[in-house]
Design a protein around this motif. Structure first.
Motif, mmCIF file in Angstrom:
data_model
loop_
_atom_site.group_PDB
_atom_site.id
_atom_site.type_symbol
_atom_site.label_atom_id
_atom_site.label_comp_id
_atom_site.label_asym_id
_atom_site.label_seq_id
_atom_site.Cartn_x
_atom_site.Cartn_y
_atom_site.Cartn_z
ATOM 1 N N TRP A 73 -67.529 58.725 -71.289
ATOM 2 C CA TRP A 73 -66.139 59.018 -70.950
ATOM 3 C C TRP A 73 -66.110 60.263 -70.082
ATOM 4 O O TRP A 73 -66.606 61.322 -70.468
ATOM 5 N N THR A 81 -61.673 58.543 -67.482
ATOM 6 C CA THR A 81 -62.045 57.130 -67.325
ATOM 7 C C THR A 81 -63.446 56.906 -67.863
ATOM 8 O O THR A 81 -64.259 57.842 -67.945
ATOM 9 N N TRP A 82 -63.736 55.652 -68.222
ATOM 10 C CA TRP A 82 -65.084 55.281 -68.608
ATOM 11 C C TRP A 82 -65.939 55.114 -67.355
ATOM 12 O O TRP A 82 -65.462 54.632 -66.331
ATOM 13 N N THR A 136 -67.082 53.472 -62.079
ATOM 14 C CA THR A 136 -65.906 53.462 -62.937
ATOM 15 C C THR A 136 -65.450 52.017 -63.164
ATOM 16 O O THR A 136 -66.107 51.069 -62.720
ATOM 17 N N ASP A 191 -62.079 49.129 -63.175
ATOM 18 C CA ASP A 191 -60.783 48.895 -62.567
ATOM 19 C C ASP A 191 -60.376 47.428 -62.731
ATOM 20 O O ASP A 191 -61.230 46.542 -62.831
ATOM 21 N N LYS A 238 -60.373 45.257 -67.042
ATOM 22 C CA LYS A 238 -61.071 46.190 -66.151
ATOM 23 C C LYS A 238 -62.565 45.870 -66.140
ATOM 24 O O LYS A 238 -63.167 45.595 -67.187
ATOM 25 N N GLN A 294 -57.894 49.072 -71.622
ATOM 26 C CA GLN A 294 -58.987 48.692 -70.719
ATOM 27 C C GLN A 294 -59.066 47.196 -70.462
ATOM 28 O O GLN A 294 -60.011 46.717 -69.840
#
Length: 383
Positions: free
Chosen positions: A93, A99-100, A237, A239, A285, A282
């Motif tokens: 994280w 964000t992860w 990341t 998305d 994503k 999440q």
């Protein structure tokens, strides 16, 4: 040429350092044998190479999703390229960006490369073995079993954990080797000053980096972070870019225990990762892929919905204003800030595609450029 300090030179040439390098080279050679061994699946016939083909930058160019060793079973995601995989960070994280980041597979469910390397062996939709014990038994019968014992100990096969750790360690050594990360694309040579980009490619780079245009570099950084390593074209990341479901996925039409939802299947993406907090934030994503070798790795996206780069760029450009892209499979977390209505012209779209094609490894600098007599642009223009 810069001279290294004597102490550094001695360290680089020390017997211990050379021995370590030799050991790593031997492990990588062993890992390559394992990577290409089709006897390790159940039934036999599928290797790591089957879904991660060398000529396609270690992706599967033949299938939306790859069939397993049992040909009536299919994976539920497109096989990603694993080129440059050694640079993938462990799942974590990011406190600054909130964000992860990192992890392996599209959903980061393996936190590191060693963990990832074990999973395909016993995935029923991939290599299909019922257990690690079955995998080890096959490795013991292989032609490279003695090489494993030489590198990891003669008693290796007496302990199952030691055996599978050695097998995956060799695989990782191979995946961390130069074959997977050559940095030999035209763009790499451009950054070194060895070649020029064409006018169209330069326009594509400009659109790629401009915040008021493509803004692709926001998630796919295109400039070196340091003098030691060229850009990786991903920030690792996650998305949700608003993809529609791909109804051509073969497993949707097969009644198996691996897809109880049938045609109503929705890929949860990162939310399905048991290692994260607040999974409801999440849903849908997926990890941002590297764009290196992107021209070689069709079909595109986690569900293989696009066949060519032109459609990918057009989707990013017009997702929110063109109904042909369909309804997002997961609406709640769609990124509406950085894509969807970029207002790029047809010329700019084609330029973006041209630029991304400069990211393919194996580019050979023309001899006339090597000699320094003319720029590549002059050669192209017949000057």
């Amino acid at each position: 040429m810069t001279k290294l300090p004597g102490s550094v030179l001695l360290l680089l040439l020390s017997p211990l350092s050379m021995a370590n390098q030799q050991m790593q080279t031997q492990k990588a050679a062993l890992g390559k044998l394992i990577f290409n061994d089709t006897s390790l699946s159940q039934p036999a016939g599928q290797s790591c190479q089957s879904c991660h083909q060398t000529a396609a930058a270690y992706s599967d160019p033949n299938n939306i999703v790859s069939p397993g060793a049992t040909p009536t079973l299919f994976g539920n995601r497109n096989a990603p390229s694993i080129s440059y995989v050694k640079y993938n960070p462990v799942l974590h994280w990011d406190l600054t960006e909130k964000t992860w980041v990192g992890g392996f597979f599209y959903d980061g469910r393996s936190t590191n490369l060693h963990s990832q390397a074990k999973k395909p062996f016993i995935n029923p939709l991939e290599m299909g073995n019922s257990s690690i014990t079955q995998v080890i038994a096959k490795v013991k019968e292989s032609g490279y079993a003695s090489m494993l014992q030489q590198l990891y100990g003669k008693d290796l096969f007496e302990d199952e954990d030691d055996a599978i750790d050695a097998i995956t360690d060799a695989l990782v050594a191979y995946e961390q080797g130069p074959e997977f990360a050559p940095f030999s694309a035209k763009y790499d040579h451009y950054l070194k000053g060895n070649v020029s980009l064409s006018k169209q490619e330069l326009l594509g780079l400009e659109v790629f980096e401009a915040e008021d245009k493509g803004n692709c570099a926001a998630c796919h950084p295109s400039q070196p972070e340091s003098s030691r390593r060229p850009p990786l074209f991903t920030d690792y990341t996650y998305d949700n870019i608003g993809l529609a479901a791909n109804h051509k996925l073969p497993f949707l039409n097969m009644a198996t225990k691996y897809n109880p939802a049938g045609k109503g299947y929705v890929d949860q993406g990162l939310a399905g990762n048991p290692n994260i907090d607040n999974p409801e934030l999440q849903v849908g994503k997926f990890k941002v892929p590297t764009l290196r070798n992107i021209a070689k790795t069709a079909p595109y996206m986690h569900n293989g919905i696009f066949d060519n780069l032109e459609d990918v760029v057009d989707f990013y450009n017009s997702r929110d204003i063109d109904k042909r892209w369909g309804v997002p499979e997961v609406k709640a977390t769609v990124n509406h800030e950085e894509l969807g209505d970029l207002k790029l012209s047809e010329i700019e779209v084609k330029a973006l595609v041209a630029f991304m094609k400069t990211l393919s490894d194996g580019y050979e600098v023309p001899a006339v450029v090597k000699g320094g007599e003319k720029s590549e642009e002059q050669v192209k223009n017949g000057e």
